[in-house]
Design a protein around this motif. Structure first.
Motif, PDB file in Angstrom:
ATOM      1  N   ASN A 126      25.143  20.864   2.432  1.00  0.00           N
ATOM      2  CA  ASN A 126      24.096  21.578   1.698  1.00  0.00           C
ATOM      3  C   ASN A 126      23.841  20.858   0.383  1.00  0.00           C
ATOM      4  O   ASN A 126      24.747  20.723  -0.429  1.00  0.00           O
ATOM      5  CB  ASN A 126      24.518  23.021   1.422  1.00  0.00           C
ATOM      6  N   THR A 127      22.621  20.383   0.200  1.00  0.00           N
ATOM      7  CA  THR A 127      22.246  19.658  -1.012  1.00  0.00           C
ATOM      8  C   THR A 127      21.051  20.344  -1.664  1.00  0.00           C
ATOM      9  O   THR A 127      20.414  21.201  -1.038  1.00  0.00           O
ATOM     10  CB  THR A 127      21.862  18.197  -0.683  1.00  0.00           C
ATOM     11  N   PRO A 128      20.707  19.940  -2.877  1.00  0.00           N
ATOM     12  CA  PRO A 128      19.485  20.482  -3.495  1.00  0.00           C
ATOM     13  C   PRO A 128      18.218  20.129  -2.716  1.00  0.00           C
ATOM     14  O   PRO A 128      17.177  20.747  -2.891  1.00  0.00           O
ATOM     15  CB  PRO A 128      19.462  19.823  -4.877  1.00  0.00           C
ATOM     16  N   TRP A 129      18.322  19.136  -1.807  1.00  0.00           N
ATOM     17  CA  TRP A 129      17.160  18.670  -1.038  1.00  0.00           C
ATOM     18  C   TRP A 129      17.128  19.252   0.358  1.00  0.00           C
ATOM     19  O   TRP A 129      16.280  18.910   1.167  1.00  0.00           O
ATOM     20  CB  TRP A 129      17.162  17.145  -0.972  1.00  0.00           C
ATOM     21  N   GLY A 130      18.097  20.109   0.683  1.00  0.00           N
ATOM     22  CA  GLY A 130      18.139  20.719   2.004  1.00  0.00           C
ATOM     23  C   GLY A 130      19.479  20.520   2.676  1.00  0.00           C
ATOM     24  O   GLY A 130      20.433  20.032   2.083  1.00  0.00           O
ATOM     25  N   LYS A 131      19.535  20.904   3.949  1.00  0.00           N
ATOM     26  CA  LYS A 131      20.757  20.776   4.742  1.00  0.00           C
ATOM     27  C   LYS A 131      20.685  19.497   5.570  1.00  0.00           C
ATOM     28  O   LYS A 131      19.640  19.191   6.146  1.00  0.00           O
ATOM     29  CB  LYS A 131      20.903  21.969   5.689  1.00  0.00           C
ATOM     30  N   PHE A 132      21.825  18.787   5.658  1.00  0.00           N
ATOM     31  CA  PHE A 132      21.895  17.535   6.417  1.00  0.00           C
ATOM     32  C   PHE A 132      23.118  17.523   7.314  1.00  0.00           C
ATOM     33  O   PHE A 132      24.156  18.087   6.967  1.00  0.00           O
ATOM     34  CB  PHE A 132      22.011  16.332   5.473  1.00  0.00           C
ATOM     35  N   THR A 133      23.011  16.856   8.446  1.00  0.00           N
ATOM     36  CA  THR A 133      24.147  16.500   9.287  1.00  0.00           C
ATOM     37  C   THR A 133      23.896  15.085   9.794  1.00  0.00           C
ATOM     38  O   THR A 133      22.736  14.679   9.951  1.00  0.00           O
ATOM     39  CB  THR A 133      24.368  17.486  10.450  1.00  0.00           C
ATOM     40  N   GLN A 134      24.977  14.346  10.000  1.00  0.00           N
ATOM     41  CA  GLN A 134      24.848  12.961  10.423  1.00  0.00           C
ATOM     42  C   GLN A 134      25.570  12.723  11.743  1.00  0.00           C
ATOM     43  O   GLN A 134      26.483  13.453  12.102  1.00  0.00           O
ATOM     44  CB  GLN A 134      25.450  12.003   9.370  1.00  0.00           C
ATOM     45  N   LEU A 135      25.134  11.668  12.422  1.00  0.00           N
ATOM     46  CA  LEU A 135      25.795  11.190  13.620  1.00  0.00           C
ATOM     47  C   LEU A 135      25.461   9.719  13.773  1.00  0.00           C
ATOM     48  O   LEU A 135      24.631   9.189  13.037  1.00  0.00           O
ATOM     49  CB  LEU A 135      25.349  11.979  14.860  1.00  0.00           C
ATOM     50  N   LYS A 136      26.142   9.062  14.704  1.00  0.00           N
ATOM     51  CA  LYS A 136      25.868   7.653  14.970  1.00  0.00           C
ATOM     52  C   LYS A 136      25.575   7.479  16.456  1.00  0.00           C
ATOM     53  O   LYS A 136      26.167   8.157  17.292  1.00  0.00           O
ATOM     54  CB  LYS A 136      27.061   6.790  14.573  1.00  0.00           C
ATOM     55  N   ASP A 137      24.674   6.552  16.752  1.00  0.00           N
ATOM     56  CA  ASP A 137      24.397   6.232  18.149  1.00  0.00           C
ATOM     57  C   ASP A 137      25.504   5.302  18.666  1.00  0.00           C
ATOM     58  O   ASP A 137      26.395   4.918  17.894  1.00  0.00           O
ATOM     59  CB  ASP A 137      22.981   5.665  18.308  1.00  0.00           C
ATOM     60  N   PRO A 138      25.496   4.940  19.956  1.00  0.00           N
ATOM     61  CA  PRO A 138      26.575   4.101  20.503  1.00  0.00           C
ATOM     62  C   PRO A 138      26.756   2.751  19.797  1.00  0.00           C
ATOM     63  O   PRO A 138      27.824   2.159  19.861  1.00  0.00           O
ATOM     64  CB  PRO A 138      26.164   3.901  21.960  1.00  0.00           C
TER      65      PRO A 138
ATOM     66  N   GLY B 290       0.783  -1.229   0.000  1.00  0.00           N
ATOM     67  CA  GLY B 290       0.000   0.000   0.000  1.00  0.00           C
ATOM     68  C   GLY B 290       0.815   1.280   0.000  1.00  0.00           C
ATOM     69  O   GLY B 290       0.254   2.374   0.034  1.00  0.00           O
ATOM     70  N   PHE B 291       2.153   1.164  -0.028  1.00  0.00           N
ATOM     71  CA  PHE B 291       2.991   2.356  -0.105  1.00  0.00           C
ATOM     72  C   PHE B 291       2.925   2.941  -1.512  1.00  0.00           C
ATOM     73  O   PHE B 291       2.694   2.225  -2.485  1.00  0.00           O
ATOM     74  CB  PHE B 291       4.454   2.009   0.224  1.00  0.00           C
ATOM     75  N   GLN B 292       3.144   4.255  -1.595  1.00  0.00           N
ATOM     76  CA  GLN B 292       3.156   4.962  -2.876  1.00  0.00           C
ATOM     77  C   GLN B 292       4.498   5.658  -3.041  1.00  0.00           C
ATOM     78  O   GLN B 292       5.113   6.081  -2.054  1.00  0.00           O
ATOM     79  CB  GLN B 292       2.033   6.001  -2.923  1.00  0.00           C
ATOM     80  N   ILE B 293       4.938   5.789  -4.289  1.00  0.00           N
ATOM     81  CA  ILE B 293       6.214   6.455  -4.560  1.00  0.00           C
ATOM     82  C   ILE B 293       6.085   7.946  -4.282  1.00  0.00           C
ATOM     83  O   ILE B 293       5.173   8.603  -4.786  1.00  0.00           O
ATOM     84  CB  ILE B 293       6.667   6.223  -6.009  1.00  0.00           C
ATOM     85  N   ILE B 294       6.997   8.467  -3.473  1.00  0.00           N
ATOM     86  CA  ILE B 294       7.079   9.905  -3.221  1.00  0.00           C
ATOM     87  C   ILE B 294       8.156  10.493  -4.126  1.00  0.00           C
ATOM     88  O   ILE B 294       7.935  11.494  -4.790  1.00  0.00           O
ATOM     89  CB  ILE B 294       7.397  10.193  -1.738  1.00  0.00           C
ATOM     90  N   VAL B 295       9.329   9.836  -4.141  1.00  0.00           N
ATOM     91  CA  VAL B 295      10.447  10.282  -4.977  1.00  0.00           C
ATOM     92  C   VAL B 295      11.190   9.051  -5.476  1.00  0.00           C
ATOM     93  O   VAL B 295      11.436   8.116  -4.717  1.00  0.00           O
ATOM     94  CB  VAL B 295      11.457  11.155  -4.183  1.00  0.00           C
ATOM     95  N   GLU B 296      11.545   9.074  -6.738  1.00  0.00           N
ATOM     96  CA  GLU B 296      12.466   8.096  -7.308  1.00  0.00           C
ATOM     97  C   GLU B 296      13.361   8.885  -8.245  1.00  0.00           C
ATOM     98  O   GLU B 296      12.936   9.289  -9.327  1.00  0.00           O
ATOM     99  CB  GLU B 296      11.732   6.973  -8.037  1.00  0.00           C
ATOM    100  N   ALA B 297      14.590   9.144  -7.801  1.00  0.00           N
ATOM    101  CA  ALA B 297      15.471  10.040  -8.543  1.00  0.00           C
ATOM    102  C   ALA B 297      16.931   9.649  -8.358  1.00  0.00           C
ATOM    103  O   ALA B 297      17.313   9.144  -7.294  1.00  0.00           O
ATOM    104  CB  ALA B 297      15.268  11.479  -8.069  1.00  0.00           C
ATOM    105  N   PRO B 298      17.753   9.907  -9.382  1.00  0.00           N
ATOM    106  CA  PRO B 298      19.189   9.646  -9.250  1.00  0.00           C
ATOM    107  C   PRO B 298      19.791  10.506  -8.146  1.00  0.00           C
ATOM    108  O   PRO B 298      19.405  11.655  -7.965  1.00  0.00           O
ATOM    109  CB  PRO B 298      19.762  10.039 -10.607  1.00  0.00           C
ATOM    110  N   MET B 299      20.738   9.915  -7.401  1.00  0.00           N
ATOM    111  CA  MET B 299      21.406  10.645  -6.328  1.00  0.00           C
ATOM    112  C   MET B 299      22.720  11.254  -6.796  1.00  0.00           C
ATOM    113  O   MET B 299      23.355  11.990  -6.048  1.00  0.00           O
ATOM    114  CB  MET B 299      21.670   9.713  -5.137  1.00  0.00           C
TER     115      MET B 299
END
Length: 108
Positions: free
Chosen positions: A86-98, A25-34
């Motif tokens: 900074n990407t065309p899709w917005g700003k991102f930052t990453q981290l990892k949990d323990p 029942g899921f629908q495609i929101i985005v399918e695009a080259p990265m």
């Protein structure tokens, strides 16, 4: 953090996984080259704000209105993040949990 925006699910075959989730029942929101040979495949259920992305990695993406403020608050708690991307899709930052699970913050 405002909401859990996207949960990335590691898959070995995006097309097979996409077909499976669409049958659920899921629908495609985005399918695009990265841009790195991969394709971003994001699906969601009707009328829901949280979606899934079928990728080669696992993670959770939290939406935030102010990524700089979020990073500052995390640093005061002893949590380090990556530089803001900074990407065309917005700003991102990453981290990892323990345990090494990937977490990201996204500002549109």
């Amino acid at each position: 953090m405002k909401t859990i925006e996207i949960i990335t699910i590691p898959v070995s075959d995006q097309q097979k996984a996409k077909e499976f989730y669409m049958k659920l029942g899921f629908q495609i929101i985005v399918e695009a080259p990265m841009g790195n040979g991969e394709t971003w495949v994001q699906l969601g259920l009707p009328n829901q704000t949280t979606s899934i992305a079928l990728m080669s990695f696992q993670g959770i993406i939290f939406e935030t209105d102010d990524i700089e403020k979020e990073i500052g608050e995390l640093k005061t708690k002893g949590i380090e993040t990556t530089k803001i991307d900074n990407t065309p899709w917005g700003k991102f930052t990453q981290l990892k949990d323990p345990d090494g699970n990937g977490l990201s913050f996204h500002q549109k």
